[in-house]
Design an enzyme around this catalytic site. Structure first.
Site, PDB file in Angstrom:
ATOM      1  N   HIS A   1     -11.456   9.853   6.626  1.00 35.90           N
ATOM      2  CA  HIS A   1     -11.228   8.441   6.912  1.00 35.90           C
ATOM      3  C   HIS A   1     -10.679   8.155   8.297  1.00 35.90           C
ATOM      4  CE1 HIS A   1     -10.475   4.259   6.166  1.00 35.90           C
ATOM      5  NE2 HIS A   1      -9.161   4.385   6.147  1.00 35.90           N
TER       6      HIS A   1
ATOM      7  N   ARG B   1      -1.134   9.121   8.767  1.00 36.44           N
ATOM      8  CA  ARG B   1      -1.036   7.688   9.066  1.00 36.44           C
ATOM      9  C   ARG B   1      -0.539   6.899   7.867  1.00 36.44           C
ATOM     10  NH1 ARG B   1      -4.712   3.195   8.512  1.00 36.44           N
ATOM     11  NH2 ARG B   1      -6.197   4.619   7.538  1.00 36.44           N
TER      12      ARG B   1
ATOM     13  N   ARG C   1      -0.839   8.981   1.652  1.00 39.02           N
ATOM     14  CA  ARG C   1      -2.229   9.334   1.380  1.00 39.02           C
ATOM     15  C   ARG C   1      -2.472  10.830   1.275  1.00 39.02           C
ATOM     16  NH1 ARG C   1      -5.627   4.917   5.045  1.00 39.02           N
ATOM     17  NH2 ARG C   1      -5.299   3.172   3.619  1.00 39.02           N
TER      18      ARG C   1
ATOM     19  N   GLU D   1       0.841  -1.189   0.000  1.00 41.56           N
ATOM     20  CA  GLU D   1       0.000   0.000   0.000  1.00 41.56           C
ATOM     21  C   GLU D   1       0.882   1.246   0.000  1.00 41.56           C
ATOM     22  OE1 GLU D   1      -2.817  -0.312   3.190  1.00 41.56           O
ATOM     23  OE2 GLU D   1      -4.025  -1.789   2.123  1.00 41.56           O
TER      24      GLU D   1
ATOM     25  N   HIS E   1      -8.980   9.458   2.994  1.00 42.38           N
ATOM     26  CA  HIS E   1      -8.639   8.341   2.114  1.00 42.38           C
ATOM     27  C   HIS E   1      -8.793   8.819   0.680  1.00 42.38           C
ATOM     28  CE1 HIS E   1      -8.538   4.433   0.200  1.00 42.38           C
ATOM     29  NE2 HIS E   1      -8.263   3.857   1.360  1.00 42.38           N
TER      30      HIS E   1
END
Length: 622
Positions: free
Chosen positions: A369, A404, A308, A145, A262
């Site tokens: 998110h 994060r 992100r 990811e 997100h």
């Protein structure tokens, strides 16, 4: 309880509205159930779920749980990737402790029966299999990811959270010492004069009554605050109530301005469905709907797998330019069979909406998110209030910093939950050994001697406004009394404003506007039959009709804290981007909001909308 763990009974009148338990856990998500299942079976444990058990963010998590499991990976590399994504605000010691426990945490989940996807075996007809028997971490298929330098995300198909929660729920429901109570909403924490948490006031929605739970320790695992925003992946129970309960009880809050968006929420109507980052990890491409061009190639060398915050801002800019409200996530170049087998939930959900991901691009847009900030804790979950632990999205360990790293959150839930379970018996035993008479006569023998509050370095204290002092004309209500109907309208508009003004990009003018509006709504609430202070501290028993206004008052106060944190961070870092302050500050500092129990009158300030310089928009009240 065993003799070693038996604490002295809490004094309370006998009543049907009073419940006693050894450990009260507020929240039945991954953090809450991990703690409950790891605690000694000698303890009587009560777990509260605000709604049905499946209504929690953990259940909806798709991608997986990050840990250095591959032989080519290392904990040091995982830490390095986390620190880069966290943009200078990760707490180094806590980050190292939590990530170092990654393999043990994933192995523990395997032992609980979580059916992680495995590495394909040569003699298997299907490339991805799940076994119900015990797994070893070396057997697990790993995906990649954004922000990760290698494959390190263990997953169960593309519905990891659901598979984890189903396995843990089965275990918890079968445990005789664990009681799970759905539809029980915690309203406020109970503390004594020694700043020791002893339970909570709770509203039982099934029976429409208020209960008092007394316990020797409380674990706060209530989730995040995503429902402050219109577009959010979190279920409707995630309104930040745990953050507010802890703050009002005496806990500091940190970095509330860092709301992670997100990048790829499904942009179909008002859908809250996420398109897992694992799709991009397996080769998915973000493209312009009009031209089909991959725009991330010009933004970051990591392209679609940049952290992100970078991807979300790039998508937001594209949407601003194209006027369509979305961009495309294209996976049509990947094998059809691979997509169906590796992403069955996403494939079927979108197919039901008329989108075949093997032949159609997916419309996506950023969605609120995850809250990187929260209640200040250490890696063992201890907060500023004695006997109160916190874990999961409600907590701030410093692992996530300003942004994060994908799939670190599930790991944090398990690791910190298990750390709490290891520390809590120590606390109960020490509490039992305290002499109740001596503890009041000699401060060095009080509960404070068996509890170490978390510490923070390089902080900036956020100044808060006093009660609203500027009067405005009512814009949305026709009378002077805010009813439950008005409350619903205010919540709806608050979400719209938070999304518009506290979203991916921010500036002083927009933050001023939303703060003024929130202050106006708070003034309206003062006109209700409920006194504002009573709604905040819950001194009196609350009725079902009053609960809506109580919840609204708490949401408006939380919105104020989030806005103030964003307003007073004069830089752009991680998930916090200020158009008027686009650069990093020279020193990364953690935003800290002191508990109202610790604030003096002179620390309060008021907001003056006539002053436009953000550095000087506040005046101390002396």
């Amino acid at each position: 309880m065993s003799a070693a763990l038996t604490a002295k009974p809490l004094s309370a009148p006998s009543s049907d509205d009073i419940v006693q338990t050894d450990v009260l856990i507020i929240g039945a998500g991954l953090a809450g159930l991990s703690t409950a299942l790891a605690l000694p079976i000698s303890l009587n444990i009560t777990v509260l779920s605000k709604a049905a058990l499946e209504i929690c963010s953990s259940h909806y998590a798709q991608g997986g749980i990050a840990a250095s499991l591959d032989k080519e990976d290392s904990v040091a590399d995982h830490i390095a990737d986390t620190l880069i994504a966290g943009a200078g605000l990760c707490e180094a010691d806590n980050t190292s402790r939590i990530l170092s426990a990654g393999q043990q945490a994933v192995q523990w989940l395997c032992e609980q029966g979580v059916p992680f996807t495995q590495i394909p075996q040569k003699d298997n007809a299907k490339p991805f299999t799940k076994l119900q028997t015990e797994l070893q971490t070396a057997d697990l298929h790993l995906t990649k990811e954004g922000g990760h330098g290698c494959r390190r995300v263990a997953h169960a198909d593309d519905a990891t959270g659901r598979h984890i929660m189903e396995a843990l729920t089965i275990k918890a429901q079968a445990a005789a010492h664990i009681t799970i109570l759905p539809d029980h909403e915690a309203l406020s924490l109970l503390t004594n004069s020694d700043n020791q948490c002893q339970g909570a006031q709770v509203f039982d929605h099934s029976n429409q009554r208020q209960l008092t739970f007394y316990s020797h320790a409380v674990v706060l695992a209530s989730g995040g605050l995503g429902q402050l925003f219109k577009r959010a992946s979190a279920p409707n129970v995630c309104v930040g109530d745990g953050v507010m309960m802890a703050w009002q009880a005496g806990c500091r809050l940190a970095n509330l301005e860092f709301i992670q968006f997100h990048p790829t929420g499904l942009a179909v109507a008002d859908s809250s469905f996420l398109i897992s980052e694992a799709l991009r990890g397996e080769g998915g491409r973000l493209t312009c709907p009009q031209t089909g061009t991959r725009f991330m190639l010009d933004i970051d060398e990591r392209a679609e797998l940049a952290p992100r915050d970078i991807v979300a801002r790039a998508i937001a800019e594209q949407i601003s330019n194209n006027g369509l409200g979305y961009v495309h996530l294209d996976v049509r170049h990947l094998p059809d069979q691979f997509l169906r087998e590796h992403f069955p939930q996403i494939y079927q959900t979108l197919l039901n909406l008329g989108i075949d991901i093997t032949s159609d691009p997916i419309p996506v847009a950023p969605t609120a998110h995850y809250s990187c900030g929260g209640v200040v804790t250490c890696a063992n979950g201890l907060t500023d209030v004695i006997g109160l632990y916190a874990a999961g999205e409600v907590a701030y360990t410093g692992l996530h910093g300003a942004n994060r790293l994908a799939s670190n959150s599930l790991l944090e839930c398990v690791v910190v939950g298990r750390n709490i379970a290891a520390d809590l018996p120590r606390y109960l035993k020490a509490l039992e050994n305290l002499d109740p008479v001596a503890s009041h006569e000699h401060s060095n023998l009080s509960a404070t001697t068996i509890w170490t509050a978390p510490t923070l370095k390089d902080i900036q204290t956020i100044k808060l406004p006093s009660s609203p002092i500027i009067l405005f004309n009512s814009l949305h209500c026709d009378d002077d009394i805010v009813t439950n109907d008005h409350a619903g309208k205010i919540v709806t508009e608050l979400k719209v404003l938070m999304t518009s003004y506290m979203g991916i990009t921010r500036n002083a003018e927009s933050l001023e506007q939303i703060l003024i509006q929130v202050q106006q709504w708070q003034q309206w609430l003062e006109k209700t039959k409920l006194n504002q202070s009573n709604m905040s501290t819950l001194v009196d028993t609350i009725t079902a009709d009053e609960l809506t206004l109580f919840q609204l008052a708490r949401q408006l106060q939380l919105a104020t804290l989030v806005i103030q944190s964003a307003y007073q961070r004069y830089e752009s870092r991680g998930g916090h981007y200020r158009q008027d302050y686009p650069h990093l500050a020279s020193t990364p500092r953690t935003s800290v909001i002191e508990s109202p129990l610790n604030l003096s009158y002179k620390q309060c300030i008021y907001f003056d909308k006539s002053i436009k310089n953000p550095q000087n928009s506040y005046h101390s009240i002396d």
